[in-house]
Write an enzyme that holds these catalytic residues in place. Sequence first.
Site, PDB file in Angstrom:
ATOM      1  N   GLU A   1      -9.558   6.539   4.121  1.00 42.32           N
ATOM      2  CA  GLU A   1     -10.048   5.675   4.792  1.00 42.32           C
ATOM      3  C   GLU A   1      -9.263   4.398   4.785  1.00 42.32           C
ATOM      4  O   GLU A   1      -8.776   4.213   4.298  1.00 42.32           O
ATOM      5  CB  GLU A   1     -11.814   5.354   3.962  1.00 42.32           C
ATOM      6  CG  GLU A   1     -11.041   4.349   2.970  1.00 42.32           C
ATOM      7  CD  GLU A   1      -9.947   4.309   2.184  1.00 42.32           C
ATOM      8  OE1 GLU A   1      -9.960   6.058   1.292  1.00 42.32           O
ATOM      9  OE2 GLU A   1      -9.842   3.339   0.692  1.00 42.32           O
TER      10      GLU A   1
ATOM     11  N   LYS B   1       0.985  -1.187  -0.120  1.00 40.18           N
ATOM     12  CA  LYS B   1      -0.239  -0.064   0.545  1.00 40.18           C
ATOM     13  C   LYS B   1       0.564   1.000  -0.348  1.00 40.18           C
ATOM     14  O   LYS B   1       0.385   2.126  -0.339  1.00 40.18           O
ATOM     15  CB  LYS B   1      -1.159   0.106   1.084  1.00 40.18           C
ATOM     16  CG  LYS B   1      -1.849  -1.587   0.836  1.00 40.18           C
ATOM     17  CD  LYS B   1      -2.988  -0.744   1.763  1.00 40.18           C
ATOM     18  CE  LYS B   1      -4.637  -1.699   1.486  1.00 40.18           C
ATOM     19  NZ  LYS B   1      -3.920  -3.447   1.854  1.00 40.18           N
TER      20      LYS B   1
ATOM     21  N   SER C   1       1.813  -9.769  -1.448  1.00 42.16           N
ATOM     22  CA  SER C   1       1.244  -8.470  -1.284  1.00 42.16           C
ATOM     23  C   SER C   1       1.470  -7.634   0.431  1.00 42.16           C
ATOM     24  O   SER C   1       1.838  -6.615   0.363  1.00 42.16           O
ATOM     25  CB  SER C   1      -0.494  -8.336  -1.000  1.00 42.16           C
ATOM     26  OG  SER C   1      -1.266  -9.007  -0.608  1.00 42.16           O
TER      27      SER C   1
HETATM   28  C1  LIG Z   1      -5.235  -4.001   1.312  1.00 43.81           C
HETATM   29  C2  LIG Z   1      -4.450  -5.131   1.281  1.00 43.81           C
HETATM   30  C3  LIG Z   1      -4.741  -6.499   0.228  1.00 43.81           C
HETATM   31  C4  LIG Z   1      -5.684  -5.985  -0.716  1.00 43.81           C
HETATM   32  O1  LIG Z   1      -6.033  -5.164  -1.255  1.00 43.81           O
HETATM   33  P1  LIG Z   1      -6.006  -4.592  -3.190  1.00 43.81           P
HETATM   34  O2  LIG Z   1      -6.266  -3.008  -3.076  1.00 43.81           O
HETATM   35  O3  LIG Z   1      -6.709  -5.899  -3.602  1.00 43.81           O
HETATM   36  O4  LIG Z   1      -3.991  -5.176  -3.274  1.00 43.81           O
HETATM   37  C5  LIG Z   1      -3.952  -7.633  -0.377  1.00 43.81           C
HETATM   38  N1  LIG Z   1      -3.041  -7.531   0.789  1.00 43.81           N
HETATM   39  C6  LIG Z   1      -2.536  -6.775   1.697  1.00 43.81           C
HETATM   40  C7  LIG Z   1      -1.399  -6.940   2.594  1.00 43.81           C
HETATM   41  C8  LIG Z   1      -3.342  -5.640   2.172  1.00 43.81           C
HETATM   42  O5  LIG Z   1      -2.781  -4.677   3.055  1.00 43.81           O
END
Ligand SMILES: *Cc1c(COP(=O)(O)O)cnc(C)c1O
Length: 398
Positions: free
Chosen positions: A116, A94, A383
Amino acid sequence: MSIQLPTVPDATGHYGPFGGMFVPETLMTPLQDLAVAYEAARQDPRFQAELDDLLHNYVGRPTPLYFADRWTERLGGVKIYLKREDLLHTGAHKINNALGQILLAKRIGKTRIIAETGAGQHGVATATVCARFGMECVVYMGAVDMERQALNVARMRLMGAKVVPVTGGQATLKEAVNEAMRDWVASVDDTHYILGSALGSHPFPMMVRDFHRVIGVEARQQILEKEGRLPDLLVACVGGGSNAIGLFHPFLNDVNVRMVGVEAGGEGIVPERHAARFQGGKLGVLQGTKTWLLANDDGQIELTHSVSAGLDYAAVGPEHAYLQSIGRVEYTYATDDEALAAFKSLATTEGILPALESAHAMAYVEKIAPTLPKNAILIANLSGRGDKDVEQASKYLL
Ligand SMILES: *Cc1c(COP(=O)(O)O)cnc(C)c1O
């Protein structure tokens, strides 16, 4: 082999029939101005240079493309690579977007930032860049989420952000977005809204995608260096869809690269017990954009459920709706139980605690890898890291 897909979005922010600008009248001009300012920034080498410098020295890019040796062996030999977004500053992808957007906000003279957050990861990323640039920061968060994610609330406050509890409705992400929108309608002259996923009105889905494309750009170069060819399969979890589109986008014209997005199947595809918009969802408008969403027959947005707060949202990003409609990307889901099992696999096989969101992508890897030819190459997007999920995972797994 390569093809040339149409460039999306078009000038009005549409991805085929999806996307657009469904916002109150007062935000129409500011959003159009933002699109123009973003386009100028995108083409300004000084803007890119400052972004690249901070991505490298502050955020920690490039992230490794890690060959998961033991997991590969356990799943039958298909080569599994993990794109390590979990190693970034603040622990998830993010920050790529939060940093890009705050540089844009600074460039257009804004002094106050709102955001948000659901699980708190985007709130933390936003509070981080606000501290770094000395900007006032207000984060709207559902009161229920604030209780569930107390650690992230403390992180935000420690960096000087004001966290505002939102109590209406389910008191989670959707209500927090409504509150941020309400603030922005009244404050848009001096305030920029750092939206946290590839969602909302144009130009957000495009900007957020572009700031995350670095994931796929790096992965493409790294796999070519390591393997001398492109991967056969890309896998990523899909909440709003920002980490997935970031990985997928630089490969979209490579027809032989198959891509799968994994949504949250929760307790199974039963109304109100999941957040898999492509399973049992319909076309509609929510919070600025036209896309696939979960609603009942009267058009009321349904409750959603997932073990991972970051995937627990009723609508998917409009570019994913488009890529699904043209058949370029496949979408499937993993249930809470499958994600938790994959969390445990990765923890015990590779010594990596994934975020529960990322564990949904890993669950699909566990399912698909044994069925692929031995010489196949797969890249899964890790992610984020699972530190924030330790308590929840312990409850289920220990
Ligand atoms: C917020 C988040 C997501 C989901 O958000 P996307 O916009 O779909 O990427 C996925 N993995 C992590 C670690 C997150 O913090």
